[in-house]
Design a protein around this motif. Structure first.
Motif, PDB file in Angstrom:
ATOM      1  N   THR A   1       0.737  -0.811  -0.444  1.00  0.00           N
ATOM      2  CA  THR A   1      -0.056  -0.198   0.048  1.00  0.00           C
ATOM      3  C   THR A   1       0.933   1.237  -0.206  1.00  0.00           C
ATOM      4  O   THR A   1       0.812   2.414  -1.141  1.00  0.00           O
ATOM      5  CB  THR A   1      -0.778   0.616   0.821  1.00  0.00           C
TER       6      THR A   1
ATOM      7  N   GLN B   1       1.394   4.019  -3.202  1.00  0.00           N
ATOM      8  CA  GLN B   1       1.323   5.802  -2.365  1.00  0.00           C
ATOM      9  C   GLN B   1       2.631   6.803  -2.911  1.00  0.00           C
ATOM     10  O   GLN B   1       2.222   7.487  -4.032  1.00  0.00           O
ATOM     11  CB  GLN B   1       0.967   5.636  -1.558  1.00  0.00           C
TER      12      GLN B   1
ATOM     13  N   ALA C   1      -9.601  -5.365  -1.058  1.00  0.00           N
ATOM     14  CA  ALA C   1      -9.587  -4.780  -0.578  1.00  0.00           C
ATOM     15  C   ALA C   1      -8.911  -2.625  -0.367  1.00  0.00           C
ATOM     16  O   ALA C   1      -7.942  -2.845  -1.008  1.00  0.00           O
ATOM     17  CB  ALA C   1     -10.739  -4.132   0.511  1.00  0.00           C
ATOM     18  N   SER C   2      -8.325  -3.944   0.523  1.00  0.00           N
ATOM     19  CA  SER C   2      -6.447  -2.922   1.180  1.00  0.00           C
ATOM     20  C   SER C   2      -5.737  -2.078  -0.457  1.00  0.00           C
ATOM     21  O   SER C   2      -5.625  -1.180  -0.370  1.00  0.00           O
ATOM     22  CB  SER C   2      -5.864  -3.086   1.822  1.00  0.00           C
TER      23      SER C   2
ATOM     24  N   GLU D   1      -7.706  -0.532  -3.075  1.00  0.00           N
ATOM     25  CA  GLU D   1      -7.980   0.751  -3.347  1.00  0.00           C
ATOM     26  C   GLU D   1      -6.918   2.045  -3.250  1.00  0.00           C
ATOM     27  O   GLU D   1      -6.323   2.144  -4.120  1.00  0.00           O
ATOM     28  CB  GLU D   1      -8.285   1.118  -0.572  1.00  0.00           C
ATOM     29  N   ALA D   2      -5.155   0.698  -2.755  1.00  0.00           N
ATOM     30  CA  ALA D   2      -3.748   1.269  -3.178  1.00  0.00           C
ATOM     31  C   ALA D   2      -3.943   1.265  -4.524  1.00  0.00           C
ATOM     32  O   ALA D   2      -2.550   2.472  -5.070  1.00  0.00           O
ATOM     33  CB  ALA D   2      -3.146   0.435  -2.415  1.00  0.00           C
TER      34      ALA D   2
ATOM     35  N   ARG E   1      -6.017   1.857  -6.606  1.00  0.00           N
ATOM     36  CA  ARG E   1      -6.949   2.486  -8.572  1.00  0.00           C
ATOM     37  C   ARG E   1      -5.983   3.347  -8.187  1.00  0.00           C
ATOM     38  O   ARG E   1      -6.604   3.763  -9.646  1.00  0.00           O
ATOM     39  CB  ARG E   1      -8.503   2.519  -7.073  1.00  0.00           C
TER      40      ARG E   1
ATOM     41  N   THR F   1      -9.638  -4.512 -10.011  1.00  0.00           N
ATOM     42  CA  THR F   1     -10.085  -6.184  -9.660  1.00  0.00           C
ATOM     43  C   THR F   1      -9.438  -7.264 -10.641  1.00  0.00           C
ATOM     44  O   THR F   1      -8.775  -8.142 -10.483  1.00  0.00           O
ATOM     45  CB  THR F   1     -11.497  -5.578  -9.407  1.00  0.00           C
TER      46      THR F   1
END
Length: 183
Positions: free
Chosen positions: A69, A73, A125-126, A129-130, A132, A149
């Motif tokens: 994650t 970023q 999910a983590s 989100e990271a 996307r 996904t």
């Protein structure tokens, strides 16, 4: 009291480091007792920090997911070639999943729960989100409709097929990328 808390933190960090190596080598069935022996602590200490095998695996996998994650970023913030940033991150996800026995299977199980179901540890999910923002920025270089996904499913599938063969895993990812985004 302060000394015990420092000891507890030290024991936790040591147990987690030993568990990471054991899970990478032996998979999710690594012996909790052997992890404790290798760390030089008793089974009671192991159970205080990780009351179940699931708790231990969750901690091991969570550390890996948190690292990925942060990496996503950093790549998103770098504002370099968006396609290259996405591919670098997918390569990192693949390396971790291929080298950590059981992680790809956990990602698959986590993904297979239905909407609204409690995820095993929220890894998918983590990661979604990271990743996307990376996918959004790289979208012009991707085939129409490709989602984070889709990419995580592909990476998980490759990792399952090539567990402990990172070179083979990355070769398959390169083949996949050629089909997803030829340049």
């Amino acid at each position: 009291m302060t000394g015990q808390r420092a000891d507890a933190r030290r024991n936790y960090a040591l147990l987690l480091a030993v568990a990471e190596r054991a899970v990478a080598e032996q998979g999710p069935d690594a012996s909790l007792e052997q992890i404790g022996r290798t760390a030089g602590v008793g089974s009671g200490t192991v159970r205080r920090h990780f009351p179940t095998r699931h708790a231990l695996l969750e901690a091991v996998f969570r550390k890996q997911i948190d690292h990925l994650t942060v990496r996503a970023q950093a790549l998103a913030d770098a504002r370099e070639d968006n396609r290259a940033a996405l591919l670098a991150w997918l390569g990192d996800v693949l390396t971790v999943a291929a080298e950590t026995r059981g992680l790809a299977e956990a990602l698959k199980r986590d993904r297979s729960t239905g909407p609204g179901d409690a995820h095993e540890h929220g890894a998918v999910a983590s990661l979604a989100e990271a990743g996307r923002p990376l996918v959004r920025r790289a979208a012009p270089a991707l085939a129409a409709g490709v989602t984070i996904t889709d990419l995580l499913d592909l990476v998980t599938g490759i990792a399952l097929a090539t567990e402990h063969d990172p070179a083979g895993a990355h070769r398959l990812l390169a083949l996949t990328v050629t089909g997803l985004s030829p340049q």
